[in-house]
Design a protein around this motif. Structure first.
Motif, mmCIF file in Angstrom:
data_model
loop_
_atom_site.group_PDB
_atom_site.id
_atom_site.type_symbol
_atom_site.label_atom_id
_atom_site.label_comp_id
_atom_site.label_asym_id
_atom_site.label_seq_id
_atom_site.Cartn_x
_atom_site.Cartn_y
_atom_site.Cartn_z
ATOM 1 N N GLY A 1 17.530 52.538 -19.297
ATOM 2 C CA GLY A 1 18.867 52.508 -19.874
ATOM 3 C C GLY A 1 18.860 53.027 -21.296
ATOM 4 N N GLY A 2 19.896 52.650 -22.049
ATOM 5 C CA GLY A 2 19.977 53.075 -23.446
ATOM 6 C C GLY A 2 21.335 53.647 -23.788
ATOM 7 N N GLU A 3 21.364 54.406 -24.869
ATOM 8 C CA GLU A 3 22.617 54.990 -25.349
ATOM 9 C C GLU A 3 23.058 56.141 -24.444
ATOM 10 N N MET B 1 30.707 47.068 -23.723
ATOM 11 C CA MET B 1 29.723 47.845 -24.479
ATOM 12 C C MET B 1 30.204 49.251 -24.784
ATOM 13 N N ALA B 2 31.428 49.580 -24.386
ATOM 14 C CA ALA B 2 31.928 50.952 -24.528
ATOM 15 C C ALA B 2 32.855 51.088 -25.729
ATOM 16 N N SER B 3 32.855 52.262 -26.312
ATOM 17 C CA SER B 3 33.810 52.604 -27.376
ATOM 18 C C SER B 3 34.143 54.083 -27.252
ATOM 19 N N ARG B 4 35.289 54.452 -27.785
ATOM 20 C CA ARG B 4 35.738 55.830 -27.667
ATOM 21 C C ARG B 4 35.003 56.746 -28.633
ATOM 22 N N VAL B 5 34.819 57.983 -28.193
ATOM 23 C CA VAL B 5 34.275 59.025 -29.065
ATOM 24 C C VAL B 5 35.464 59.745 -29.703
ATOM 25 N N PRO B 6 35.545 59.796 -31.025
ATOM 26 C CA PRO B 6 36.708 60.401 -31.677
ATOM 27 C C PRO B 6 36.846 61.889 -31.382
ATOM 28 N N GLY C 1 39.048 60.101 -17.716
ATOM 29 C CA GLY C 1 39.171 61.219 -18.648
ATOM 30 C C GLY C 1 38.839 60.879 -20.083
ATOM 31 N N ASP C 2 38.759 59.567 -20.415
ATOM 32 C CA ASP C 2 38.382 59.173 -21.776
ATOM 33 C C ASP C 2 36.932 59.550 -22.055
ATOM 34 N N ARG C 3 36.673 59.934 -23.297
ATOM 35 C CA ARG C 3 35.296 60.193 -23.740
ATOM 36 C C ARG C 3 34.796 58.920 -24.426
ATOM 37 N N VAL C 4 33.665 58.399 -23.941
ATOM 38 C CA VAL C 4 33.173 57.117 -24.425
ATOM 39 C C VAL C 4 31.671 57.172 -24.679
ATOM 40 N N THR C 5 31.217 56.172 -25.429
ATOM 41 C CA THR C 5 29.785 55.997 -25.644
ATOM 42 C C THR C 5 29.482 54.508 -25.623
ATOM 43 N N GLY C 6 28.225 54.158 -25.392
ATOM 44 C CA GLY C 6 27.845 52.755 -25.362
ATOM 45 C C GLY C 6 26.446 52.576 -24.804
ATOM 46 N N ILE C 7 26.045 51.317 -24.690
ATOM 47 C CA ILE C 7 24.712 50.991 -24.188
ATOM 48 C C ILE C 7 24.780 50.697 -22.701
ATOM 49 N N ASP D 1 26.613 63.841 -30.900
ATOM 50 C CA ASP D 1 26.929 63.098 -32.124
ATOM 51 C C ASP D 1 26.963 61.597 -31.832
ATOM 52 N N ALA D 2 27.618 61.244 -30.722
ATOM 53 C CA ALA D 2 27.839 59.838 -30.400
ATOM 54 C C ALA D 2 26.529 59.088 -30.181
ATOM 55 N N VAL D 3 25.615 59.635 -29.368
ATOM 56 C CA VAL D 3 24.368 58.916 -29.096
ATOM 57 C C VAL D 3 23.416 58.987 -30.282
ATOM 58 N N SER D 4 23.647 59.920 -31.186
ATOM 59 C CA SER D 4 22.803 60.024 -32.374
ATOM 60 C C SER D 4 23.293 59.124 -33.498
ATOM 61 N N LEU D 5 24.592 58.845 -33.526
ATOM 62 C CA LEU D 5 25.192 58.130 -34.648
ATOM 63 C C LEU D 5 25.431 56.649 -34.386
ATOM 64 N N VAL D 6 26.034 56.320 -33.243
ATOM 65 C CA VAL D 6 26.584 54.970 -33.092
ATOM 66 C C VAL D 6 25.501 53.905 -32.997
ATOM 67 N N ARG D 7 24.665 53.938 -31.979
ATOM 68 C CA ARG D 7 23.672 52.874 -31.810
ATOM 69 C C ARG D 7 22.693 52.839 -32.983
#
Length: 312
Positions: free
Chosen positions: A56-58, A100-105, A78-84, A112-118
């Motif tokens: 698992g992971g980001e 565990m999900a949040s939207r990617v702006p 259709g939403d763009r999301v990131t999470g664990i 960017d999302a997997v490099s920044l958020v977690r």
């Protein structure tokens, strides 16, 4: 769909790709078309140690389907999301729980999302655990890692007066100075016995293991060491008593469960800093999913300058 598994006898060479049916989202879950997967040292160590279970992971991508009891989550197809992802994240399709999900702006990529958020949340949370005060000095071990390369500039943004980056190779010095480090010190074989210079008020330790006592010794009297590595390690009690220093354990999952408002606020803060051009995660490599073993090998050899990302 394709996903990556591992056998349990250890080593990056035991990663393999298999074709399996697409998973069905369960209660509270989103089915994600994965666009990027963050590779972590903890995941690499898990494979090397032969631990069973999914990788698992980001993850970041686009919502393809919603499971039961997700109507009030605010997410839609259709939403763009990131999470664990706690299941199979090294995959073309993955399941992500809405908690565990949040939207990617807009304007940000999945990479960017997997490099920044977690990684950014770990760095930000560790600095909060350290109770960093304006003007204090900070040393970051594993400073070129996915977390470390964000902890260095974040320490500066949060008011550190002096930031020291510690790395296992002298080849990383220019990269770390480019992140804003005032000084770069080493802990490779060639650095054995060398001083890390003037003591610091805070150490953020991303390495653990045999390096932990040395990180403790780098503290000034009254200093705080925040340990958040999966590498373990022990410290001598007399080392704490002599300088009235502290060791603080930090775990992201615990913070997310017990302080969800801080977790959300820091996530928004990271995206705001990124949008303003004040915090940019470094990506060392984008590796195809089928070559996941190469991504793990980069981290095992400690070659990475920033995040290593799998791209299905």
């Amino acid at each position: 769909m394709r996903r990556v598994r591992h056998t349990v006898n250890g080593g990056p060479e035991v990663l393999f790709v298999e074709d399996v049916p697409a998973p069905e989202p369960g209660t509270g879950e989103l089915l994600i078309r994965v666009e990027a997967v963050g590779v972590s040292l903890a995941g690499v160590r898990r494979v090397r140690g032969g631990e069973p279970g999914p990788l698992g992971g980001e993850v970041a991508g686009t919502v393809e389907a919603l499971g039961p009891d997700t109507a009030g989550s605010g997410f839609a197809v259709g939403d763009r999301v990131t999470g664990i992802c706690f299941g199979h994240g090294y995959a073309e399709l993955a399941l992500l729980h809405t908690a565990m999900a949040s939207r990617v702006p807009e304007g940000a990529t999945a990479v960017d999302a997997v490099s920044l958020v977690r990684s950014g949340l770990v760095a930000r949370g560790a600095l909060d655990a350290a109770r960093l005060r304006p003007g204090e000095s900070v040393l970051v071990t594993g400073a070129a890692s996915g977390v470390g390369q964000l902890a260095v500039p974040l320490a500066r943004l949060l008011g550190a007066g002096r930031v020291v980056a510690a790395a296992g190779s002298p080849d990383k010095a220019a990269f770390l100075r480019g992140l804003g480090a005032d000084e770069v010190v080493g802990y490779g074989p060639e650095d054995a016995g060398r001083s890390w210079g003037e003591p610091v008020d805070v150490v953020l330790d991303a390495v653990g293991g045999d390096l932990l006592p040395r990180a403790l010794a780098a503290l000034a009297p009254g200093g705080r060491l925040v340990a958040f590595s999966s590498g373990g390690g022990t410290v001598p009690a007399h080392g704490l008593l002599a300088g009235a220093t502290s060791v603080i354990g930090f775990q992201m999952a615990h913070l997310a469960r017990t302080r969800p408002r801080d977790h959300a606020a820091w996530r928004d803060e990271l995206w705001a800093l990124h949008a303003a051009g004040r915090l940019a995660p470094a990506v060392h490599a984008r590796v195809p999913l089928a070559r996941a073993a190469e991504a793990h090998a980069i981290i095992e050899r400690r070659e990475n300058l920033g995040k290593v990302v799998l791209v299905p």
